[in-house]
Design a protein around this motif. Structure first.
Motif, PDB file in Angstrom:
ATOM      1  N   ILE A  62       0.856  -1.180   0.000  1.00 20.39           N
ATOM      2  CA  ILE A  62       0.000   0.000   0.000  1.00 20.39           C
ATOM      3  C   ILE A  62       0.894   1.233   0.000  1.00 20.39           C
ATOM      4  CG2 ILE A  62      -1.876   1.207   1.159  1.00 20.39           C
ATOM      5  CD1 ILE A  62      -2.360  -1.391   2.744  1.00 20.39           C
ATOM      6  N   ALA A  63       0.684   2.130  -0.950  1.00 22.06           N
ATOM      7  CA  ALA A  63       1.531   3.317  -1.016  1.00 22.06           C
ATOM      8  C   ALA A  63       0.817   4.443  -1.746  1.00 22.06           C
ATOM      9  CB  ALA A  63       2.838   3.001  -1.731  1.00 22.06           C
ATOM     10  N   SER A  64       1.220   5.664  -1.423  1.00 30.41           N
ATOM     11  CA  SER A  64       0.730   6.846  -2.121  1.00 30.41           C
ATOM     12  C   SER A  64       1.922   7.673  -2.561  1.00 30.41           C
ATOM     13  CB  SER A  64      -0.173   7.682  -1.220  1.00 30.41           C
ATOM     14  OG  SER A  64      -1.368   7.000  -0.919  1.00 30.41           O
ATOM     15  N   PHE A  65       1.770   8.353  -3.684  1.00 29.59           N
ATOM     16  CA  PHE A  65       2.845   9.198  -4.219  1.00 29.59           C
ATOM     17  C   PHE A  65       2.283  10.570  -4.521  1.00 29.59           C
ATOM     18  CE2 PHE A  65       5.008  11.081  -7.869  1.00 29.59           C
ATOM     19  CZ  PHE A  65       6.306  11.118  -7.413  1.00 29.59           C
ATOM     20  N   GLU A  66       3.011  11.606  -4.103  1.00 32.37           N
ATOM     21  CA  GLU A  66       2.642  12.987  -4.423  1.00 32.37           C
ATOM     22  C   GLU A  66       3.794  13.633  -5.174  1.00 32.37           C
ATOM     23  OE1 GLU A  66       1.773  17.214  -2.163  1.00 32.37           O
ATOM     24  OE2 GLU A  66       1.098  15.346  -1.230  1.00 32.37           O
ATOM     25  N   ALA A  67       3.510  14.161  -6.356  1.00 29.44           N
ATOM     26  CA  ALA A  67       4.562  14.754  -7.190  1.00 29.44           C
ATOM     27  C   ALA A  67       5.135  15.983  -6.498  1.00 29.44           C
ATOM     28  CB  ALA A  67       4.001  15.130  -8.553  1.00 29.44           C
ATOM     29  N   ASP A  85       8.919 -13.749 -14.710  1.00 24.37           N
ATOM     30  CA  ASP A  85      10.070 -14.498 -15.218  1.00 24.37           C
ATOM     31  C   ASP A  85       9.998 -15.964 -14.805  1.00 24.37           C
ATOM     32  OD1 ASP A  85      10.517 -14.352 -12.532  1.00 24.37           O
ATOM     33  OD2 ASP A  85      12.471 -13.361 -12.655  1.00 24.37           O
ATOM     34  N   GLY A  86       8.828 -16.381 -14.337  1.00 20.73           N
ATOM     35  CA  GLY A  86       8.656 -17.755 -13.877  1.00 20.73           C
ATOM     36  C   GLY A  86       8.819 -17.893 -12.381  1.00 20.73           C
ATOM     37  N   ARG A  87       9.383 -16.873 -11.744  1.00 25.67           N
ATOM     38  CA  ARG A  87       9.573 -16.910 -10.293  1.00 25.67           C
ATOM     39  C   ARG A  87       8.853 -15.768  -9.594  1.00 25.67           C
ATOM     40  NH1 ARG A  87      15.930 -17.069  -9.612  1.00 25.67           N
ATOM     41  NH2 ARG A  87      15.652 -15.304 -11.031  1.00 25.67           N
ATOM     42  N   SER A  88       8.922 -14.550 -10.172  1.00 28.18           N
ATOM     43  CA  SER A  88       8.338 -13.376  -9.540  1.00 28.18           C
ATOM     44  C   SER A  88       7.458 -12.625 -10.531  1.00 28.18           C
ATOM     45  CB  SER A  88       9.432 -12.434  -9.017  1.00 28.18           C
ATOM     46  OG  SER A  88      10.263 -13.093  -8.087  1.00 28.18           O
ATOM     47  N   ILE A  89       6.406 -11.993 -10.006  1.00 27.00           N
ATOM     48  CA  ILE A  89       5.514 -11.157 -10.807  1.00 27.00           C
ATOM     49  C   ILE A  89       5.964  -9.708 -10.688  1.00 27.00           C
ATOM     50  CG2 ILE A  89       3.149 -10.316 -11.066  1.00 27.00           C
ATOM     51  CD1 ILE A  89       2.199 -13.005  -9.980  1.00 27.00           C
ATOM     52  N   THR A  90       6.028  -8.995 -11.812  1.00 24.37           N
ATOM     53  CA  THR A  90       6.401  -7.584 -11.822  1.00 24.37           C
ATOM     54  C   THR A  90       5.272  -6.763 -12.439  1.00 24.37           C
ATOM     55  OG1 THR A  90       8.763  -8.086 -12.008  1.00 24.37           O
ATOM     56  CG2 THR A  90       8.066  -5.883 -12.656  1.00 24.37           C
ATOM     57  N   LEU A  91       4.851  -5.728 -11.714  1.00 28.15           N
ATOM     58  CA  LEU A  91       3.803  -4.819 -12.181  1.00 28.15           C
ATOM     59  C   LEU A  91       4.405  -3.441 -12.423  1.00 28.15           C
ATOM     60  CD1 LEU A  91       1.168  -5.831  -9.481  1.00 28.15           C
ATOM     61  CD2 LEU A  91       1.259  -6.685 -11.821  1.00 28.15           C
ATOM     62  N   LYS A  92       3.927  -2.741 -13.487  1.00 30.80           N
ATOM     63  CA  LYS A  92       4.465  -1.426 -13.816  1.00 30.80           C
ATOM     64  C   LYS A  92       3.335  -0.445 -14.103  1.00 30.80           C
ATOM     65  CE  LYS A  92       8.814  -3.102 -15.848  1.00 30.80           C
ATOM     66  NZ  LYS A  92       9.668  -3.127 -17.071  1.00 30.80           N
ATOM     67  N   TRP A  93       3.516   0.777 -13.598  1.00 31.22           N
ATOM     68  CA  TRP A  93       2.592   1.880 -13.880  1.00 31.22           C
ATOM     69  C   TRP A  93       3.399   3.030 -14.489  1.00 31.22           C
ATOM     70  CZ3 TRP A  93       2.422  -1.142  -9.589  1.00 31.22           C
ATOM     71  CH2 TRP A  93       1.207  -1.764  -9.247  1.00 31.22           C
ATOM     72  N   HIS A  94       2.852   3.687 -15.503  1.00 29.27           N
ATOM     73  CA  HIS A  94       3.507   4.834 -16.145  1.00 29.27           C
ATOM     74  C   HIS A  94       2.546   6.019 -16.122  1.00 29.27           C
ATOM     75  CE1 HIS A  94       6.868   2.440 -17.816  1.00 29.27           C
ATOM     76  NE2 HIS A  94       5.961   1.478 -17.917  1.00 29.27           N
ATOM     77  N   PHE A  95       3.062   7.177 -15.722  1.00 29.57           N
ATOM     78  CA  PHE A  95       2.271   8.410 -15.730  1.00 29.57           C
ATOM     79  C   PHE A  95       3.058   9.481 -16.498  1.00 29.57           C
ATOM     80  CE2 PHE A  95       0.899   6.013 -12.089  1.00 29.57           C
ATOM     81  CZ  PHE A  95      -0.470   6.232 -12.011  1.00 29.57           C
ATOM     82  N   LYS A  96       2.341  10.241 -17.326  1.00 29.64           N
ATOM     83  CA  LYS A  96       2.955  11.304 -18.108  1.00 29.64           C
ATOM     84  C   LYS A  96       2.471  12.660 -17.622  1.00 29.64           C
ATOM     85  CE  LYS A  96       5.202   8.661 -21.087  1.00 29.64           C
ATOM     86  NZ  LYS A  96       6.684   8.648 -21.185  1.00 29.64           N
ATOM     87  N   ASP A  97       3.385  13.606 -17.649  1.00 29.55           N
ATOM     88  CA  ASP A  97       3.062  15.023 -17.367  1.00 29.55           C
ATOM     89  C   ASP A  97       2.303  15.193 -16.057  1.00 29.55           C
ATOM     90  OD1 ASP A  97       4.250  15.811 -19.796  1.00 29.55           O
ATOM     91  OD2 ASP A  97       2.417  15.326 -20.882  1.00 29.55           O
ATOM     92  N   MET A  98       2.874  14.686 -14.984  1.00 35.33           N
ATOM     93  CA  MET A  98       2.290  14.930 -13.661  1.00 35.33           C
ATOM     94  C   MET A  98       2.622  16.346 -13.222  1.00 35.33           C
ATOM     95  SD  MET A  98       2.885  11.384 -11.493  1.00 35.33           S
ATOM     96  CE  MET A  98       1.723  11.913 -10.227  1.00 35.33           C
ATOM     97  N   ARG A  99       1.644  17.007 -12.618  1.00 33.22           N
ATOM     98  CA  ARG A  99       1.854  18.367 -12.127  1.00 33.22           C
ATOM     99  C   ARG A  99       2.185  18.315 -10.640  1.00 33.22           C
ATOM    100  NH1 ARG A  99       3.055  20.529 -16.394  1.00 33.22           N
ATOM    101  NH2 ARG A  99       2.881  22.578 -15.335  1.00 33.22           N
ATOM    102  N   LYS A 100       2.870  19.320 -10.172  1.00 34.64           N
ATOM    103  CA  LYS A 100       3.234  19.388  -8.756  1.00 34.64           C
ATOM    104  C   LYS A 100       1.980  19.259  -7.896  1.00 34.64           C
ATOM    105  CE  LYS A 100       5.369  22.352  -5.273  1.00 34.64           C
ATOM    106  NZ  LYS A 100       6.034  23.640  -4.983  1.00 34.64           N
ATOM    107  N   GLY A 101       2.014  18.349  -6.937  1.00 36.76           N
ATOM    108  CA  GLY A 101       0.875  18.120  -6.054  1.00 36.76           C
ATOM    109  C   GLY A 101      -0.049  17.008  -6.509  1.00 36.76           C
ATOM    110  N   ASP A 102       0.095  16.521  -7.759  1.00 38.00           N
ATOM    111  CA  ASP A 102      -0.717  15.385  -8.213  1.00 38.00           C
ATOM    112  C   ASP A 102      -0.412  14.157  -7.355  1.00 38.00           C
ATOM    113  OD1 ASP A 102      -1.791  16.952 -10.139  1.00 38.00           O
ATOM    114  OD2 ASP A 102      -0.753  16.010 -11.830  1.00 38.00           O
ATOM    115  N   GLN A 103      -1.465  13.400  -7.054  1.00 42.66           N
ATOM    116  CA  GLN A 103      -1.295  12.230  -6.199  1.00 42.66           C
ATOM    117  C   GLN A 103      -1.748  10.957  -6.918  1.00 42.66           C
ATOM    118  OE1 GLN A 103      -3.314  12.819  -2.480  1.00 42.66           O
ATOM    119  NE2 GLN A 103      -1.898  14.402  -1.776  1.00 42.66           N
ATOM    120  N   ALA A 104      -1.145   9.857  -6.535  1.00 42.40           N
ATOM    121  CA  ALA A 104      -1.531   8.543  -7.039  1.00 42.40           C
ATOM    122  C   ALA A 104      -1.364   7.525  -5.914  1.00 42.40           C
ATOM    123  CB  ALA A 104      -0.669   8.144  -8.237  1.00 42.40           C
TER     124      ALA A 104
END
Length: 312
Positions: free
Chosen positions: A110-115, A158-177
């Motif tokens: 569980i995590a949150s990110f603020e630009a 890769d047969g052993r571990s699952i990897t998840l990726k998220w990509h965000f473009k043009d985040m503005r200061k204060g944007d949260q995810a």
């Protein structure tokens, strides 16, 4: 479940002569690898322009192994609680790495990110522990599930571990995810299964060995009897009565003594090994025991050892 901040507040404080002009980030890459109930975090920030001055970042208070560098050197920094103060000098890249359990709630990430500033490209990569699976599986046609929020841009393994990726473009200061990944560990079940399979295989191999070994011994005894040209000698002792020393022989020792008796009380050690089916080490140990008890003795004949049965 508590919501934990990966980077709650991140402020660049420029030198006094430059004022407090906001800085833009070309990219912000955040990698989290989960292992042994801890999250190994690596952050890499690239600025549009070189930055000098202090950067204040918030990191989990419960962290270990903190490393800070700019790609070319390791800047000075101080940490108080969860506040990290870094002194930069014309740096274009800033890299952080540390280990923390604060990003995990049992088997939930569980995590949150603020630009902290305008970010052209933000990427979060989360790698689950080996042999862990999502509580609710996802498919290539439907990457979204109740186990992952928001929908990841990619999910691979890769047969052993699952990897998840998220990509965000043009985040503005204060944007949260905010991010949630629910998974469960399967390692214990796999290890138990492997242990059971191993035990079954060992038992099966032992059974096969016992079944195959007994006929071999009987066949060898028949062969030795055919090659024994010496007529049986009548003894004064009652029939079937063994000499006193034979009464104390173990089964393997008795087999060696019987073969020697059938071969005129002598036999090459190599031939004994072939007839008995014993390993070289086992046969050597048995012969050493019989020598110590004065039942047999060995003589070197060229490159071969001859084993003789002593007269009792």
């Amino acid at each position: 479940m508590r919501c934990l901040m990966l980077v709650a507040v991140s402020i660049i404080m420029l030198a006094a002569v430059t004022g407090a002009n906001a800085q833009n980030m070309e990219s912000y890459n955040l990698s989290v690898s989960i292992a042994y109930n801890n999250a190994v975090v690596k952050e890499r920030m690239r600025f549009d322009n070189p930055v000098s001055g202090n950067i204040i970042l918030e990191i989990p208070e419960n962290h270990e192994g903190l490393s800070v560098n700019t790609g070319s050197d390791s800047p000075e920094y101080t940490v108080e609680g969860g506040i990290l103060n870094i002194m930069l000098s014309s740096a274009e890249v800033l890299e952080l790495s540390y280990v923390s359990s604060d990003l995990l709630e049992r088997t939930d990430f569980i995590a949150s990110f603020e630009a902290p500033y305008n970010i052209s490209s933000f990427m979060l990569k989360v790698t689950l522990p080996e042999n862990a699976v999502l509580v609710k599986p996802i498919s290539e046609s439907n990457l979204g599930s109740g186990s992952v929020y928001p929908k990841p841009d990619s999910a691979e393994t890769d047969g052993r571990s699952i990897t998840l990726k998220w990509h965000f473009k043009d985040m503005r200061k204060g944007d949260q995810a905010s991010f949630l990944v629910r998974y469960r560990k399967q390692a214990e079940h796999i290890y138990s299964f492997l242990i059971i399979i191993s035990l079954v295989m060992i038992i099966a191999l032992l059974a096969v060995y016992i079944i195959l070994r007994k006929p071999k011994i009987k066949e060898v005894e028949n062969i030795t009897e055919k090659h024994d040209d010496k007529p049986e000698e009548t003894a004064d002792k009652p029939e079937n009565e063994k000499p006193s020393f034979e009464k104390h022989l173990k089964e393997d020792e008795e087999q060696i003594v019987n073969i020697l008796k059938q071969r005129e009380s002598k036999c090459e050690q190599g031939t004994l090994r072939v007839i008995t089916g014993f390993s070289k080490a086992k046969l050597s140990g048995l012969l050493k025991e019989l020598e110590d008890r004065k039942i047999v003795h060995k003589e070197k004949r060229g490159k071969k050892n001859l084993v003789f049965l002593r007269e009792q």
